[in-house]
Design a protein around this motif. Structure first.
Motif, PDB file in Angstrom:
ATOM      1  N   ALA A  95       0.834  -1.201   0.000  1.00  0.00           N
ATOM      2  CA  ALA A  95       0.000   0.000   0.000  1.00  0.00           C
ATOM      3  C   ALA A  95       0.872   1.256   0.000  1.00  0.00           C
ATOM      4  CB  ALA A  95      -0.936  -0.006   1.207  1.00  0.00           C
ATOM      5  N   ARG A  96       1.904   1.247   0.813  1.00  0.00           N
ATOM      6  CA  ARG A  96       2.813   2.396   0.896  1.00  0.00           C
ATOM      7  C   ARG A  96       3.573   2.584  -0.411  1.00  0.00           C
ATOM      8  NH1 ARG A  96       8.545   3.754   0.698  1.00  0.00           N
ATOM      9  NH2 ARG A  96       8.873   5.504   2.123  1.00  0.00           N
ATOM     10  N   GLU A  97       4.029   1.494  -1.029  1.00  0.00           N
ATOM     11  CA  GLU A  97       4.769   1.602  -2.285  1.00  0.00           C
ATOM     12  C   GLU A  97       3.877   2.133  -3.412  1.00  0.00           C
ATOM     13  OE1 GLU A  97       8.234   1.059  -2.904  1.00  0.00           O
ATOM     14  OE2 GLU A  97       7.938   1.458  -0.769  1.00  0.00           O
ATOM     15  N   ASN A  98       2.642   1.691  -3.450  1.00  0.00           N
ATOM     16  CA  ASN A  98       1.713   2.217  -4.448  1.00  0.00           C
ATOM     17  C   ASN A  98       1.395   3.684  -4.195  1.00  0.00           C
ATOM     18  OD1 ASN A  98       0.822   0.182  -6.497  1.00  0.00           O
ATOM     19  ND2 ASN A  98       0.480  -1.038  -4.668  1.00  0.00           N
ATOM     20  N   ALA A  99       1.281   4.066  -2.910  1.00  0.00           N
ATOM     21  CA  ALA A  99       1.062   5.479  -2.582  1.00  0.00           C
ATOM     22  C   ALA A  99       2.244   6.325  -3.041  1.00  0.00           C
ATOM     23  CB  ALA A  99       0.834   5.637  -1.080  1.00  0.00           C
ATOM     24  N   ARG A 100       3.436   5.789  -2.933  1.00  0.00           N
ATOM     25  CA  ARG A 100       4.630   6.507  -3.387  1.00  0.00           C
ATOM     26  C   ARG A 100       4.567   6.780  -4.893  1.00  0.00           C
ATOM     27  NH1 ARG A 100       9.157   4.759  -5.551  1.00  0.00           N
ATOM     28  NH2 ARG A 100       8.636   2.576  -5.083  1.00  0.00           N
ATOM     29  N   VAL A 101       4.044   5.807  -5.650  1.00  0.00           N
ATOM     30  CA  VAL A 101       3.925   5.963  -7.102  1.00  0.00           C
ATOM     31  C   VAL A 101       2.992   7.125  -7.455  1.00  0.00           C
ATOM     32  CG1 VAL A 101       3.088   4.845  -9.219  1.00  0.00           C
ATOM     33  CG2 VAL A 101       4.457   3.541  -7.577  1.00  0.00           C
ATOM     34  N   VAL A 102       1.959   7.343  -6.639  1.00  0.00           N
ATOM     35  CA  VAL A 102       0.936   8.354  -6.966  1.00  0.00           C
ATOM     36  C   VAL A 102       0.967   9.526  -5.991  1.00  0.00           C
ATOM     37  CG1 VAL A 102      -0.602   6.743  -8.135  1.00  0.00           C
ATOM     38  CG2 VAL A 102      -0.793   7.001  -5.659  1.00  0.00           C
ATOM     39  N   ARG A 103       2.143   9.869  -5.511  1.00  0.00           N
ATOM     40  CA  ARG A 103       2.229  10.967  -4.542  1.00  0.00           C
ATOM     41  C   ARG A 103       1.664  12.269  -5.089  1.00  0.00           C
ATOM     42  NH1 ARG A 103       7.619  11.611  -0.991  1.00  0.00           N
ATOM     43  NH2 ARG A 103       6.336  13.367  -0.326  1.00  0.00           N
ATOM     44  N   ASP A 104       1.739  12.470  -6.392  1.00  0.00           N
ATOM     45  CA  ASP A 104       1.202  13.708  -6.960  1.00  0.00           C
ATOM     46  C   ASP A 104      -0.300  13.648  -7.177  1.00  0.00           C
ATOM     47  OD1 ASP A 104       1.373  11.829  -8.985  1.00  0.00           O
ATOM     48  OD2 ASP A 104       1.708  13.337 -10.549  1.00  0.00           O
ATOM     49  N   ARG A 105      -0.928  12.484  -6.907  1.00  0.00           N
ATOM     50  CA  ARG A 105      -2.376  12.339  -7.072  1.00  0.00           C
ATOM     51  C   ARG A 105      -3.106  12.249  -5.725  1.00  0.00           C
ATOM     52  NH1 ARG A 105      -3.979  11.661 -12.455  1.00  0.00           N
ATOM     53  NH2 ARG A 105      -2.121  12.067 -13.713  1.00  0.00           N
ATOM     54  N   ILE A 106      -2.366  12.077  -4.652  1.00  0.00           N
ATOM     55  CA  ILE A 106      -2.964  12.066  -3.323  1.00  0.00           C
ATOM     56  C   ILE A 106      -2.443  13.284  -2.560  1.00  0.00           C
ATOM     57  CG2 ILE A 106      -3.210   9.559  -3.288  1.00  0.00           C
ATOM     58  CD1 ILE A 106      -0.754   9.381  -1.499  1.00  0.00           C
ATOM     59  N   SER A 107      -3.092  13.611  -1.450  1.00  0.00           N
ATOM     60  CA  SER A 107      -2.671  14.786  -0.689  1.00  0.00           C
ATOM     61  C   SER A 107      -1.408  14.500   0.121  1.00  0.00           C
ATOM     62  CB  SER A 107      -3.799  15.220   0.255  1.00  0.00           C
ATOM     63  OG  SER A 107      -4.007  14.234   1.260  1.00  0.00           O
ATOM     64  N   ARG A 108      -0.722  15.555   0.492  1.00  0.00           N
ATOM     65  CA  ARG A 108       0.475  15.411   1.318  1.00  0.00           C
ATOM     66  C   ARG A 108       0.140  14.726   2.641  1.00  0.00           C
ATOM     67  NH1 ARG A 108       2.122  18.488   5.402  1.00  0.00           N
ATOM     68  NH2 ARG A 108       0.640  20.124   4.845  1.00  0.00           N
ATOM     69  N   GLU A 109      -1.030  15.059   3.198  1.00  0.00           N
ATOM     70  CA  GLU A 109      -1.426  14.458   4.469  1.00  0.00           C
ATOM     71  C   GLU A 109      -1.658  12.949   4.331  1.00  0.00           C
ATOM     72  OE1 GLU A 109      -2.738  18.776   4.526  1.00  0.00           O
ATOM     73  OE2 GLU A 109      -2.762  17.109   3.106  1.00  0.00           O
ATOM     74  N   MET A 110      -2.200  12.528   3.193  1.00  0.00           N
ATOM     75  CA  MET A 110      -2.404  11.094   2.959  1.00  0.00           C
ATOM     76  C   MET A 110      -1.065  10.368   2.888  1.00  0.00           C
ATOM     77  SD  MET A 110      -5.465  11.163   0.113  1.00  0.00           S
ATOM     78  CE  MET A 110      -5.441   9.385  -0.183  1.00  0.00           C
ATOM     79  N   TRP A 111      -0.119  10.951   2.159  1.00  0.00           N
ATOM     80  CA  TRP A 111       1.196  10.322   2.048  1.00  0.00           C
ATOM     81  C   TRP A 111       1.878  10.228   3.410  1.00  0.00           C
ATOM     82  CZ3 TRP A 111       4.424   7.172   0.105  1.00  0.00           C
ATOM     83  CH2 TRP A 111       5.777   7.239   0.427  1.00  0.00           C
ATOM     84  N   GLU A 112       1.837  11.299   4.177  1.00  0.00           N
ATOM     85  CA  GLU A 112       2.473  11.284   5.492  1.00  0.00           C
ATOM     86  C   GLU A 112       1.832  10.231   6.390  1.00  0.00           C
ATOM     87  OE1 GLU A 112       2.089  15.266   6.846  1.00  0.00           O
ATOM     88  OE2 GLU A 112       3.833  16.005   5.709  1.00  0.00           O
ATOM     89  N   CYS A 113       0.516  10.090   6.305  1.00  0.00           N
ATOM     90  CA  CYS A 113      -0.193   9.123   7.141  1.00  0.00           C
ATOM     91  C   CYS A 113       0.198   7.695   6.787  1.00  0.00           C
ATOM     92  CB  CYS A 113      -1.703   9.314   6.985  1.00  0.00           C
ATOM     93  SG  CYS A 113      -2.700   8.192   7.983  1.00  0.00           S
ATOM     94  N   ILE A 114       0.195   7.358   5.499  1.00  0.00           N
ATOM     95  CA  ILE A 114       0.486   5.982   5.112  1.00  0.00           C
ATOM     96  C   ILE A 114       1.973   5.674   5.282  1.00  0.00           C
ATOM     97  CG2 ILE A 114       0.945   6.321   2.634  1.00  0.00           C
ATOM     98  CD1 ILE A 114      -0.864   3.820   2.176  1.00  0.00           C
TER      99      ILE A 114
END
Length: 326
Positions: A95-114
């Protein structure tokens, strides 16, 4: 439409996060509630259902040929086995690796949380998780996942990215609710003589608690725990967020965010079949015809929707390589 690499990453970010949460819920309830039953068996009869719900019984036997199906072994396997791709450890990592791929499509707060979630899980699971530590770990995981979903709802723009995130969450949740109800009905009940007993009550209560639906069920059905009522609640409730009906409706909303309009697409056709199956059924008729058969059909239709989505969104555009996923 969004690039397939991005769509795939958002979808699997959500599915893996939901899978980790659902697995943790199942283990937590089994540890905290089923062990309190005076008549309970503390061996394989208590822990084999978790392997069947998660679809990992075969892999467990293959990777654990010399181990019994007991509490410590199953908890370790489902939580932190590095060779099992659907363990909580691996799911949060993916989940974290996929979030890293789409960091520009999710909010900064979402990335920091995951990202913080992964760092916490990785640190805790570097060592074997003891049974004494396990309930606190699953409780913290559940809270972290809930926090991520809350942040997503508050900070994510309503567009294609949001649609793929919500679709992955709803599809994985529907799949787990169906599997949990199916296994309970066919495996957890030891024998016909136990129907209506204290053990039977405890098992149905544990099922609802593993789906975070016990209090909600009691408000709607104050008369007690009847299998047909529990099934109706988990299958058809339009107000309970983990029911099949609710999740399927949420899938439809997510598809609208993505921009699926044409009924000719494989995804829309597969979704309509799934939606019709749940909308044209009722608990009494499902019980008469066979709950297991109905749920197996629903699970097959969920799998077909996933396959159609892959064809329409993840593999069809620009010949891109699929992103990190299961």
């Amino acid at each position: 439409m969004m690039l397939s690499r991005m769509a795939d990453a958002l979808y699997w970010m959500a599915r893996n996060l939901e899978r980790a949460d659902n697995t943790g819920r199942l283990i937590e309830i089994n540890l905290l509630h089923l062990v309190e039953m005076e008549e309970a068996s503390f061996g394989s009869a208590q822990w084999r259902p978790l392997l069947r719900i998660t679809g990992s019984e075969g892999l467990y036997a293959q990777n654990s040929s010399e181990r019994e199906i007991d509490k410590e072994s199953v908890v370790r396997f489902l939580t932190q086995d590095p060779t099992y791709s659907n363990s909580i450890l691996q799911c949060v990592h993916l989940a974290r690796e996929n979030a890293r791929v789409v960091r520009d499509r999710i909010s900064r707060e979402m990335w920091e949380c995951i990202n913080q979630m992964w760092l916490s899980v990785e640190k805790t699971l570097k060592k074997p998780l003891t049974i004494a530590q396990a309930p606190e770990f699953y409780f913290e995981l559940r809270n972290r996942v809930a926090r991520f979903h809350g942040i997503a709802e508050d900070t994510m723009m309503r567009g294609e990215a949001y649609g793929f995130y919500r679709l992955g969450t709803a599809l994985e949740r529907a799949d787990m609710s169906a599997r949990t109800l199916d296994v309970k009905y066919h495996i957890l009940l030891p024998s016909a003589e136990m129907v209506g007993s204290a053990l039977d009550y405890y098992q149905w209560a544990a099922l609802l608690k593993s789906l975070s639906g016990f209090e909600a069920y009691r408000r709607i059905y104050p008369g007690g725990l009847r299998p047909v009522d529990v099934s109706e609640f988990v299958l058809f409730s339009q107000v309970y967020p983990r029911s099949l009906r609710f999740c399927i409706d949420r899938m439809g909303s997510a598809l609208s965010h993505i921009g699926f309009q044409s009924p000719e697409t494989q995804t829309c056709q597969a979704y309509q079949v799934l939606k019709n199956s749940i909308e044209r059924s009722a608990a009494d008729s499902v019980f008469k015809q066979g709950l297991h058969e109905f749920l197996q059909n629903i699970l097959a239709q969920i799998a077909e929707l996933h396959t159609a989505l892959q064809a329409d969104c993840f593999e069809a555009h620009l010949g891109e390589k699929i992103a990190v996923s299961n």
